[in-house]
Structure formats: C-alpha cells, structure tokens
Design a protein around this motif. Structure first.
Motif: not given
Length: 309
Positions: A159, A162-163, A166, A181, A185, A192, A194-195
């Motif tokens: 996780n 991926l962040a 951003l 998280l 977001f 976002i 996908t996240n």
C-alpha cells in the motif's frame, strides 16, 4: 498548474485533536500520562514473562510479542501527537508522514495477525489439551510470529509505495493527529482509484481472513467449554479466553472500521484511531494482568525476588 503546485507541497499540517491552547495543555498531560503508563505496563509484562519460568509457554510467548508490538505502535504515533500539542506549527514532512503511515500499517497489520494466532493457540489448548504441547511446538510458535510480522510488512509494502507516487497539490491539511492512508487520499490531486481499491482489498482480505480464524477458534472453544462438566474447569477455561477476546474487541473493531469507513474528517475517525493506537496499547497489559491469575502470581513472585535483592 497542478504540477507546479505539487512541486511546492513538501509537508502537511496535522490539525490534531483541538485548536484551543488550554485544551491542548490538558490533552498533553493526559496523553503523556497514557504514554508513560503504556511503556511501563508493557515493559513490566515483558519483564515478568521473561523472568518467570512458569510463563515460558506458547500463550505467553505470543503475549510478549503483543506487548512489544504495543510498545512500538504507541511510539509511532503518540510522541508526534505530544510534540504537536505543544507546537504552534503542527507540521510533518511528506517523507515523515509516509514513514509514519508505513509503520502504522506494518505494526497494526502484524498485531491483527498475531491476535488471530493467539486465538488459534487458545483453540488448541482448550479443544486438544493432551496434544497441545505437540501441536504448539516452539518451532511452530516462532514461525507463526515471523509469519505475522511478514504479512503485516507485506501489507505495508503493497500500500505505501503506491501512496508515494501520489501528487499533492493545494490542500495539505490533515484533519487528524497522525498520518494514515485514509486521511491522505482525499488530499491528493492524482487519480486515487487504484490506491483505494488496493487498500480496500487488502483490508478486507486481511480483516476477514483473520476474523474467520478467530471466529472458528472461538466457536469451537465455546462448544468445548460448554461440554465441560466441572464448574471450576469451565471457569478456568473461560478466564484464559476472556482476556484475549477483550483485546481483540478493542483493537480489531476500531481498526477495521477506520480503514473501511469513507474519510470525512468526522470525530469518529479520531475516536477509532485513538482506540486502537493509544487506548489498546495501554489497556492490554491491564487486561492480561488483572484478568489472569497466572500473570498476577508471576508478578508477585518477580516483585518478591526484586525486594529480596
């Protein structure tokens, strides 16, 4: 324009729990007290389990790791909360924010896996007492702890990177006291989807996978306890499980709801985070010492030895 703004966003502002300076002082005293008691309680439990040979069993081996996790979890979030309560600039860099989010995810995930392992341990002890020492061998216990750490780390690795990709543009105010998280977001100007999908999927897989093991274990445990003819036997079996069920309830429900609720900046989000990130590490040593006769006896023996020295 978004990319130009993104280049200037290198830090976030954590709003915390209150903007009133007088309330912040009171909160600082409160959370400093909680943090110190958390450290003392978990360190005491670790010391007693290590010092008393009567507690060198799988159940207390797992409990010692739970205490270590609670020490780590509280230390990831509370010191920054205390710092911000005394600071006018409640700033955290983007790198530090994502690092904190990583360890919250890693340690919290590990704790949920470990709680399910502890449920399986109680299932083996109560449902198969004659085979317990063979089923829960020391090698298996070590492997289960390492698996808990590994799966928690895997969740964070899936996780958090991926962040890191951003973009954060104009909004850099986090309506929370820590970086998690779900709070990050809504601040992003990137896609976002996908996240959110990965976070929801990993939370559901993580949550329901461990919940199934806990539910299965305690269904069998309750069935076995009810079949015990001796009242004393039923009482002893129930007492060994009630502490664990209380710990699961405190941590599991609040963490699960926090990561599945739509982020809105509501007080509920703060309450859930405080419950699993601050309250649970504080109360776990109390739960396992006050409701467990073996721990209380071991504590008295350890204190007696210390006084003799």
């Amino acid at each position: 324009m978004a990319l130009r703004n993104h280049s200037t966003i290198t830090e976030f502002i954590l709003l915390g729990l209150s903007a009133d300076p007088k309330v912040q002082i009171l909160l600082f005293v409160l959370f400093m007290g909680i943090y110190l008691l958390t450290m003392m309680g978990n360190l005491m439990l670790l010391l007693v389990i290590r010092a008393d040979s009567h507690l060198h069993t799988p159940m207390y081996f797992f409990l010692s790791h739970l205490s270590f996790l609670d020490l780590c979890f509280s230390s990831v979030t509370v010191p920054k909360l205390l710092e911000n309560l005394l600071s006018k600039k409640k700033i955290i860099s983007k790198e530090d924010c994502l690092t904190q989010a990583f360890f919250v995810f890693d340690i919290g995930g590990t704790e949920i896996f470990l709680l399910s392992v502890m449920a399986y341990d109680r299932y083996a002890a109560i449902c198969y007492p004659l085979l317990y020492s063979q089923v829960m061998s020391s090698q298996l216990c070590v492997k289960l702890v390492w698996a808990s750490w590994g799966l928690g780390f895997l969740d964070a690795v899936i996780n958090i990177p991926l962040a890191m990709n951003l973009n954060f543009c104009e909004n850099h105010i986090i309506p929370h006291y820590t970086c998690e998280l779900p709070s990050l977001f809504p601040l992003s100007c990137s896609d976002i989807s996908t996240n959110v999908t990965v976070l929801t999927g990993s939370t559901l897989l993580h949550g329901f996978g461990t919940f199934f093991l806990i539910f299965f274990s305690y269904t069998r445990i309750v069935s076995t306890i009810l079949s015990i003819s001796s009242t004393t036997g039923r009482s002893k079996a129930f007492s060994t499980c009630s502490s664990h069920l209380t710990a699961v309830s405190f941590f599991y429900v609040s963490a699960f709801l926090r990561y599945l609720m739509p982020t809105s900046g509501s007080p509920l989000e703060l309450i859930f985070s405080i419950q699993y990130g601050v309250v649970t590490p504080l109360v776990n040593p109390l739960i396992y010492s006050l409701k467990n006769q073996e721990v209380k006896t071991a504590l008295r023996r350890t204190l007696g030895k210390c006084l003799q020295w």
